[in-house]
Design a protein around this motif. Structure first.
Motif, mmCIF file in Angstrom:
data_model
loop_
_atom_site.group_PDB
_atom_site.id
_atom_site.type_symbol
_atom_site.label_atom_id
_atom_site.label_comp_id
_atom_site.label_asym_id
_atom_site.label_seq_id
_atom_site.Cartn_x
_atom_site.Cartn_y
_atom_site.Cartn_z
ATOM 1 N N ALA A 114 0.816 -1.219 0.000
ATOM 2 C CA ALA A 114 0.000 0.000 0.000
ATOM 3 C C ALA A 114 0.846 1.264 0.000
ATOM 4 O O ALA A 114 0.398 2.314 -0.478
ATOM 5 C CB ALA A 114 -0.933 -0.006 1.214
ATOM 6 N N ARG A 115 2.084 1.162 0.493
ATOM 7 C CA ARG A 115 2.941 2.336 0.629
ATOM 8 C C ARG A 115 4.004 2.447 -0.462
ATOM 9 O O ARG A 115 4.851 3.338 -0.403
ATOM 10 C CB ARG A 115 3.600 2.328 2.011
ATOM 11 C CG ARG A 115 2.626 2.703 3.110
ATOM 12 C CD ARG A 115 3.132 2.348 4.492
ATOM 13 N NE ARG A 115 2.270 2.902 5.526
ATOM 14 C CZ ARG A 115 1.088 2.409 5.862
ATOM 15 N NH1 ARG A 115 0.630 1.338 5.246
ATOM 16 N NH2 ARG A 115 0.355 2.982 6.812
ATOM 17 N N THR A 116 3.959 1.568 -1.440
ATOM 18 C CA THR A 116 4.887 1.665 -2.564
ATOM 19 C C THR A 116 4.223 2.465 -3.672
ATOM 20 O O THR A 116 3.207 2.042 -4.219
ATOM 21 C CB THR A 116 5.266 0.272 -3.086
ATOM 22 O OG1 THR A 116 5.845 -0.484 -2.020
ATOM 23 C CG2 THR A 116 6.264 0.387 -4.232
ATOM 24 N N PRO A 117 4.774 3.640 -4.027
ATOM 25 C CA PRO A 117 4.129 4.488 -5.045
ATOM 26 C C PRO A 117 4.067 3.796 -6.398
ATOM 27 O O PRO A 117 4.988 3.072 -6.784
ATOM 28 C CB PRO A 117 5.042 5.724 -5.105
ATOM 29 C CG PRO A 117 5.840 5.689 -3.848
ATOM 30 C CD PRO A 117 5.990 4.245 -3.482
ATOM 31 N N GLN A 123 9.394 -1.133 -8.461
ATOM 32 C CA GLN A 123 8.352 -1.982 -9.031
ATOM 33 C C GLN A 123 8.692 -3.467 -8.927
ATOM 34 O O GLN A 123 7.807 -4.283 -8.707
ATOM 35 C CB GLN A 123 8.101 -1.601 -10.493
ATOM 36 C CG GLN A 123 7.423 -0.255 -10.657
ATOM 37 C CD GLN A 123 6.096 -0.156 -9.922
ATOM 38 O OE1 GLN A 123 5.108 -0.697 -10.365
ATOM 39 N NE2 GLN A 123 6.068 0.525 -8.790
ATOM 40 N N GLN A 124 9.956 -3.840 -9.088
ATOM 41 C CA GLN A 124 10.314 -5.247 -8.949
ATOM 42 C C GLN A 124 10.059 -5.731 -7.533
ATOM 43 O O GLN A 124 9.576 -6.847 -7.323
ATOM 44 C CB GLN A 124 11.778 -5.479 -9.325
ATOM 45 C CG GLN A 124 12.209 -6.943 -9.242
ATOM 46 C CD GLN A 124 11.357 -7.845 -10.105
ATOM 47 O OE1 GLN A 124 11.225 -7.612 -11.314
ATOM 48 N NE2 GLN A 124 10.761 -8.882 -9.527
ATOM 49 N N LEU A 126 7.848 -4.517 -5.561
ATOM 50 C CA LEU A 126 6.394 -4.581 -5.431
ATOM 51 C C LEU A 126 5.865 -5.897 -5.998
ATOM 52 O O LEU A 126 5.013 -6.556 -5.390
ATOM 53 C CB LEU A 126 5.754 -3.395 -6.146
ATOM 54 C CG LEU A 126 4.231 -3.265 -6.053
ATOM 55 C CD1 LEU A 126 3.771 -3.174 -4.606
ATOM 56 C CD2 LEU A 126 3.760 -2.039 -6.846
ATOM 57 N N VAL A 127 6.388 -6.301 -7.144
ATOM 58 C CA VAL A 127 5.996 -7.588 -7.735
ATOM 59 C C VAL A 127 6.358 -8.728 -6.788
ATOM 60 O O VAL A 127 5.546 -9.629 -6.534
ATOM 61 C CB VAL A 127 6.697 -7.786 -9.100
ATOM 62 C CG1 VAL A 127 6.500 -9.220 -9.601
ATOM 63 C CG2 VAL A 127 6.148 -6.804 -10.127
ATOM 64 N N ASP A 128 7.569 -8.687 -6.254
ATOM 65 C CA ASP A 128 8.004 -9.732 -5.315
ATOM 66 C C ASP A 128 7.100 -9.784 -4.092
ATOM 67 O O ASP A 128 6.792 -10.872 -3.582
ATOM 68 C CB ASP A 128 9.450 -9.481 -4.880
ATOM 69 C CG ASP A 128 10.438 -9.666 -6.025
ATOM 70 O OD1 ASP A 128 10.069 -10.284 -7.039
ATOM 71 O OD2 ASP A 128 11.584 -9.176 -5.904
ATOM 72 N N ASN A 129 6.668 -8.618 -3.609
ATOM 73 C CA ASN A 129 5.794 -8.580 -2.440
ATOM 74 C C ASN A 129 4.429 -9.196 -2.752
ATOM 75 O O ASN A 129 3.871 -9.935 -1.934
ATOM 76 C CB ASN A 129 5.620 -7.142 -1.948
ATOM 77 C CG ASN A 129 6.863 -6.617 -1.253
ATOM 78 O OD1 ASN A 129 7.725 -7.382 -0.828
ATOM 79 N ND2 ASN A 129 6.973 -5.308 -1.123
ATOM 80 N N TYR A 130 3.896 -8.885 -3.914
ATOM 81 C CA TYR A 130 2.616 -9.486 -4.318
ATOM 82 C C TYR A 130 2.740 -11.006 -4.424
ATOM 83 O O TYR A 130 1.858 -11.755 -3.977
ATOM 84 C CB TYR A 130 2.153 -8.918 -5.653
ATOM 85 C CG TYR A 130 1.311 -7.665 -5.561
ATOM 86 C CD1 TYR A 130 0.116 -7.648 -4.829
ATOM 87 C CD2 TYR A 130 1.694 -6.494 -6.210
ATOM 88 C CE1 TYR A 130 -0.655 -6.497 -4.758
ATOM 89 C CE2 TYR A 130 0.922 -5.338 -6.151
ATOM 90 C CZ TYR A 130 -0.252 -5.349 -5.419
ATOM 91 O OH TYR A 130 -1.019 -4.213 -5.342
ATOM 92 N N VAL A 131 3.831 -11.467 -5.031
ATOM 93 C CA VAL A 131 4.026 -12.910 -5.200
ATOM 94 C C VAL A 131 4.155 -13.596 -3.851
ATOM 95 O O VAL A 131 3.539 -14.653 -3.606
ATOM 96 C CB VAL A 131 5.260 -13.191 -6.081
ATOM 97 C CG1 VAL A 131 5.599 -14.674 -6.063
ATOM 98 C CG2 VAL A 131 5.008 -12.724 -7.513
#
Length: 236
Positions: A114-117, A123-124, A126-131
């Motif tokens: 939620a806090r990553t713009p 972005q990478q 962010l992708v890793d966090n989603y995965v």
């Protein structure tokens, strides 16, 4: 280290002393001199309690001596100083995961996401966090929520191998066999060195669909005995 010792002389300026203690603490962390790092960083915090860098470094030193409670406490304090810094939630999530607390790890990953713009350089990550979030949800049999996390990762990075592979696991758990097969096909098209388990899983899906020639090819590529069902991709 000798230069830091000179800067930390008895008549050193408080601000110089604070910066030197923090930076020498980082040096000690790199040398895995955990106790020395903790001593310097703790003193730096005493000089400037609202200074963020020593708190950011202190948790790593406590992690080095496997004192996860103190590491988490250091991050908790850092978050009072910088509550919107995504990396702090990511680091705390990692600690919670090491302690086996998946619920707390998930909560912190959600905060980090939620806090990553949007459109940021991270972005990478962010992708890793989603995965990772999807993987943790899948472990708790929350597969529909996991699929949303994988979809979010793939929206940002359509060629995420790990997202497709883990997406297939959740789809199989929901008995959505055709979609799982499509996800595995995408993984196999992207992966330079595909996991043998993925070949096995794809072969099993082909077998269920009576596509025997394709199944044999997958079993061959995975060097697989078709009488053994792989745990990660078991089908109903």
């Amino acid at each position: 280290e000798a230069d830091f010792s000179k800067a930390l002389g008895p008549d050193s300026d408080p601000l110089v002393r604070y910066a030197s203690l923090n930076n020498r603490g980082v040096l000690f962390i790199r040398q895995e001199r955990w106790d020395d790092a903790i001593a310097d960083l703790t003193e730096a915090i005493k000089l400037k309690p609202d200074g963020l860098p020593p708190h950011l470094n202190l948790w790593r030193a406590y992690q080095g001596i496997k004192q996860s409670d103190r590491a988490i406490a250091a991050l908790d304090h850092a978050l009072t100083l910088a509550p919107n810094l995504a990396v702090l939630y990511e680091n705390r999530s990692e600690l919670h995961l090491q302690r086996g607390n998946r619920a707390a790890a998930r909560a912190d990953l959600e905060q980090a996401i939620a806090r990553t713009p949007k459109g940021s350089k991270e972005q990478q990550q962010l992708v890793d966090n989603y995965v990772l979030l999807g993987q943790l949800l899948g472990r708790d049999d929350r597969h529909k929520e996991a699929l949303k996390a994988f979809a979010a990762a793939l929206k940002i990075q359509p060629k995420s191998e790990s997202a497709y592979r883990l997406q297939a696991e959740s789809l199989l758990a929901l008995d959505r066999r055709q979609e799982a097969g499509e996800a595995l096909d995408r993984y196999l098209a992207l992966a330079a060195h595909p996991s043998a388990d993925v070949y096995k899983a794809r072969g099993l899906i082909h077998t269920k669909d009576r596509q025997y020639r394709a199944a044999v090819e997958m079993y061959h590529l995975g060097n697989y005995d078709p009488h053994i069902v792989p745990d990660a991709y078991s089908t109903k």
